[in-house]
Design a protein around this motif. Structure first.
Motif, mmCIF file in Angstrom:
data_model
loop_
_atom_site.group_PDB
_atom_site.id
_atom_site.type_symbol
_atom_site.label_atom_id
_atom_site.label_comp_id
_atom_site.label_asym_id
_atom_site.label_seq_id
_atom_site.Cartn_x
_atom_site.Cartn_y
_atom_site.Cartn_z
ATOM 1 N N TYR A 22 -0.573 -10.760 -3.164
ATOM 2 C CA TYR A 22 -0.476 -9.346 -3.532
ATOM 3 C C TYR A 22 -1.224 -9.151 -4.844
ATOM 4 O O TYR A 22 -1.054 -9.933 -5.783
ATOM 5 C CB TYR A 22 0.983 -8.921 -3.702
ATOM 6 N N GLN A 23 -2.059 -8.130 -4.892
ATOM 7 C CA GLN A 23 -2.772 -7.768 -6.112
ATOM 8 C C GLN A 23 -2.394 -6.356 -6.520
ATOM 9 O O GLN A 23 -2.206 -5.486 -5.668
ATOM 10 C CB GLN A 23 -4.292 -7.843 -5.913
ATOM 11 N N GLU A 37 -2.082 -10.803 -9.888
ATOM 12 C CA GLU A 37 -2.026 -11.329 -8.527
ATOM 13 C C GLU A 37 -0.885 -12.336 -8.436
ATOM 14 O O GLU A 37 -0.637 -13.090 -9.368
ATOM 15 C CB GLU A 37 -3.340 -12.033 -8.193
ATOM 16 N N GLY A 39 0.876 -15.049 -5.263
ATOM 17 C CA GLY A 39 0.717 -15.520 -3.894
ATOM 18 C C GLY A 39 1.655 -16.657 -3.560
ATOM 19 O O GLY A 39 2.181 -17.342 -4.449
ATOM 20 N N GLU A 110 -13.982 -15.308 -6.132
ATOM 21 C CA GLU A 110 -13.925 -14.733 -4.785
ATOM 22 C C GLU A 110 -15.063 -13.749 -4.562
ATOM 23 O O GLU A 110 -15.503 -13.069 -5.488
ATOM 24 C CB GLU A 110 -12.583 -14.008 -4.643
ATOM 25 N N SER A 112 -15.625 -10.589 -1.773
ATOM 26 C CA SER A 112 -15.068 -9.772 -0.689
ATOM 27 C C SER A 112 -16.169 -8.886 -0.124
ATOM 28 O O SER A 112 -17.108 -8.518 -0.841
ATOM 29 C CB SER A 112 -13.947 -8.872 -1.206
ATOM 30 N N SER A 114 -16.767 -5.359 2.520
ATOM 31 C CA SER A 114 -16.193 -4.274 3.310
ATOM 32 C C SER A 114 -17.296 -3.289 3.668
ATOM 33 O O SER A 114 -18.353 -3.263 3.052
ATOM 34 C CB SER A 114 -15.075 -3.561 2.547
ATOM 35 N N GLU A 122 -11.039 -5.354 3.847
ATOM 36 C CA GLU A 122 -11.993 -6.332 3.334
ATOM 37 C C GLU A 122 -11.797 -7.679 4.014
ATOM 38 O O GLU A 122 -10.684 -8.031 4.396
ATOM 39 C CB GLU A 122 -11.788 -6.561 1.826
ATOM 40 N N ARG A 152 -8.000 -8.633 3.789
ATOM 41 C CA ARG A 152 -7.202 -7.890 2.824
ATOM 42 C C ARG A 152 -7.192 -6.407 3.193
ATOM 43 O O ARG A 152 -8.217 -5.852 3.570
ATOM 44 C CB ARG A 152 -7.796 -8.049 1.417
ATOM 45 N N TYR A 153 -6.025 -5.803 3.079
ATOM 46 C CA TYR A 153 -5.926 -4.363 3.262
ATOM 47 C C TYR A 153 -5.473 -3.760 1.941
ATOM 48 O O TYR A 153 -4.462 -4.166 1.386
ATOM 49 C CB TYR A 153 -4.921 -4.001 4.375
ATOM 50 N N ASN A 154 -6.249 -2.824 1.426
ATOM 51 C CA ASN A 154 -5.938 -2.159 0.156
ATOM 52 C C ASN A 154 -5.207 -0.850 0.426
ATOM 53 O O ASN A 154 -5.740 0.040 1.072
ATOM 54 C CB ASN A 154 -7.239 -1.868 -0.615
#
Length: 155
Positions: A22-23, A37, A39, A110, A112, A114, A122, A152-154
């Motif tokens: 989680y961010q 963040e 995890g 990292e 990402s 999208s 992403e 990842r879903y924002n």
């Protein structure tokens, strides 16, 4: 760490990792976001164990190619704790140093990707790196690395 940054030239151990993170980004300066963040992951292959990590994260959200694809570099720095040292490279490093790899620094560079039309969804590649930072934690120099891919879903 640099050797592991090449996901195609690494001699991998048979230790898959599956996790969730989680961010949260409460601060931004232009296109730079700063946040936190956390995890939790399961590490498998040989002696299964759990990992928890957390830290500060920064990301840059302004790279677009042809108004179609977004590329988002980010970097996480924090701490990682495991319930048991993983057999293989991590355990060998621990034994060689007569150290303790339970709690180490965590670094997560990292990339990402999208679609510009769907910025909330992403895919990413991350180098999941645990290190004692030249003996600073646990008298460890190296810990372990994992090349991680995810979605990842924002919100």
């Amino acid at each position: 760490m640099a050797e592991s940054a090449n996901p195609f030239g690494v001699d991998y151990e048979d230790h898959p990792i599956f996790g969730i993170g989680y961010q949260f980004f409460p601060y931004s300066i232009g296109s730079v976001k700063l946040g936190l963040e956390a995890g939790l992951a399961g590490r498998f292959g040989g002696n299964a164990n759990a990992e928890i990590w957390g830290g500060v994260v920064g990301r840059y959200d302004a790279i677009e190619i042809a108004n179609t694809i977004r590329i988002i570099p980010s970097f996480t720095f924090g701490l990682s704790h495991v319930t048991e040292t993983m057999d293989g490279r991590e355990k060998n490093n621990e034994d060689a140093r007569k150290g303790n790899a339970s709690t180490l620094f965590y670094l997560g560079p990292e990339l990402s990707f999208s679609a510009v039309s769907r910025p909330e969804l992403e895919v990413f590649w991350r180098l999941h790196h645990r290190s004692g930072a030249w003996g600073t934690l646990g008298d460890m120099h190296g810990g372990s690395n994992a090349n991680v891919v995810g979605v990842r879903y924002n919100f």
